[in-house]
Design an enzyme around this catalytic site. Structure first.
Site, short mmCIF file in Angstrom:
data_model
loop_
_atom_site.label_atom_id
_atom_site.label_comp_id
_atom_site.label_asym_id
_atom_site.label_seq_id
_atom_site.Cartn_x
_atom_site.Cartn_y
_atom_site.Cartn_z
N SER A 255 -10.91 0.74 3.16
CA SER A 255 -11.91 0.76 3.77
C SER A 255 -11.52 0.38 5.16
O SER A 255 -12.26 -0.64 5.95
CB SER A 255 -13.00 -0.07 3.28
N PRO A 256 -10.46 0.81 5.88
CA PRO A 256 -10.12 0.42 7.34
C PRO A 256 -11.00 0.62 8.47
O PRO A 256 -11.07 0.05 9.11
CB PRO A 256 -8.66 1.05 7.42
N LEU A 257 -11.86 1.72 8.06
CA LEU A 257 -12.70 2.00 9.19
C LEU A 257 -14.30 1.57 8.82
O LEU A 257 -15.02 1.99 9.47
CB LEU A 257 -12.88 3.62 9.45
N GLY A 258 -14.17 0.89 7.63
CA GLY A 258 -15.50 0.13 7.40
C GLY A 258 -16.48 0.78 6.31
O GLY A 258 -17.47 0.55 5.93
N TYR B 229 -11.29 7.19 -8.90
CA TYR B 229 -11.84 7.71 -7.64
C TYR B 229 -12.48 9.17 -8.49
O TYR B 229 -11.68 10.13 -8.74
CB TYR B 229 -10.74 7.93 -6.97
N HIS C 154 -6.51 -3.00 -9.92
CA HIS C 154 -7.54 -2.73 -8.74
C HIS C 154 -8.39 -3.92 -8.70
O HIS C 154 -8.73 -3.96 -7.41
CB HIS C 154 -8.46 -1.65 -9.49
#
Length: 289
Positions: A210-213, A55, A130
């Protein structure tokens, strides 16, 4: 704050986590703003922070997010003894791209650097491989993690972007506590490939990335009538509806939505107060099928 257990361990984590990635990519916010977001998350009771060595902007910036989180925790005036930081290793960022590297020597080195980046004064809470690199067996890639557990650099190990068969292979090498795969209304593969069911059966924590896309899709949630209508009915954001939907899918699910603004983490935590009925869950299911 609602809590749950981390895998089959005695560690308690918040029922929703903070994803650190948006704070360290090329469009990152000022450091002071990022630290304010982390501190606000802690104030709200969040005790799980997700990061990775990759990141960052590129290879010259590697481990940026880990160092940022360590700095924020050091500066926080409250109690951080219950905070669990889950990091990852095995992706590279050449020129800002994403590539896989399961070379055991690389993983040994990046585990060491992650340990130092996160403070170097206690084992890494959770280190996750990862993404599997087809050039190396899972045993080869996870042996450094096993060694790091034995030497005290890592406390717990997890995997990311793994199939059920790959998770089983990983568990033959080292104890696994978490699985982090993509899961959101546009990508529901964990429901259909058996990973979510396997994690629930085996007591593993499932962390949907990426839970919200993701940044390219999150703005489109408003355009899904079933989600938008539920949000309006319950007086919450569309993001809160999606996070509640994910948590309703299985007790092993702990969303880790990213945030680079205080309002974002506040909204994510507010989703814990949203309860969806079986009918409402089906409405979202049908809308995202």
């Amino acid at each position: 704050m609602q809590t749950t257990q981390l895998g089959n361990t005695d560690v308690t984590i918040s029922a929703i986590g903070l994803g650190g990635m948006p704070m360290s990519l090329s469009n990152r916010p000022p450091e002071s703003q990022a630290i304010e977001v982390i501190h606000r998350a802690l104030d709200l009771g969040v005790t799980l922070i997700d990061t990775a060595d990759s990141y960052c902007k590129d290879e010259s910036d590697k481990h940026h997010n880990e160092r940022l989180i360590a700095k924020a925790l050091q500066q926080y005036e409250g109690d951080t003894s219950k905070v669990t930081v889950a990091t990852k290793g095995g992706l590279m960022r050449p020129n800002g791209d994403w590539t896989r590297n399961g070379n055991p020597e690389h993983l040994r080195e990046t585990i060491r650097v992650s340990f130092e980046a996160l403070g170097g004064n206690k084992p890494i809470d959770v280190w996750q491989y990862h993404a599997p690199d087809p050039d190396y067996t899972i045993e080869e890639a996870l042996t450094p993690a096993k060694e790091a557990v034995e030497s005290g650099l890592i406390r717990f190990v997890g995997v990311s972007n793994f199939s059920v068969d790959q998770i089983k292979q990983a568990r033959d090498v080292v104890e696994i506590v978490s699985v982090q795969n993509q899961y959101n209304p546009w990508h529901r593969q964990p429901e259909f490939d058996g990973v979510l069911e396997y994690c629930e059966q085996e007591g593993l924590t499932f962390l949907p990335w990426s839970p919200l896309g993701g940044s390219r899709r999150v703005s489109r949630l408003e355009d899904i009538p079933a989600i938008a209508n539920l949000a309006q009915e319950k007086g919450v954001s569309v993001y809160a509806i999606v996070l509640a939907w994910l948590r309703a899918k299985s007790p092993c699910v702990v969303p880790i939505p990213g945030a680079s603004k205080v309002t974002s983490i506040e909204d994510s935590v507010a989703s814990l107060n949203v309860t969806l009925s079986a009918t409402e869950i089906q409405q979202v299911d049908r809308a995202s099928a």
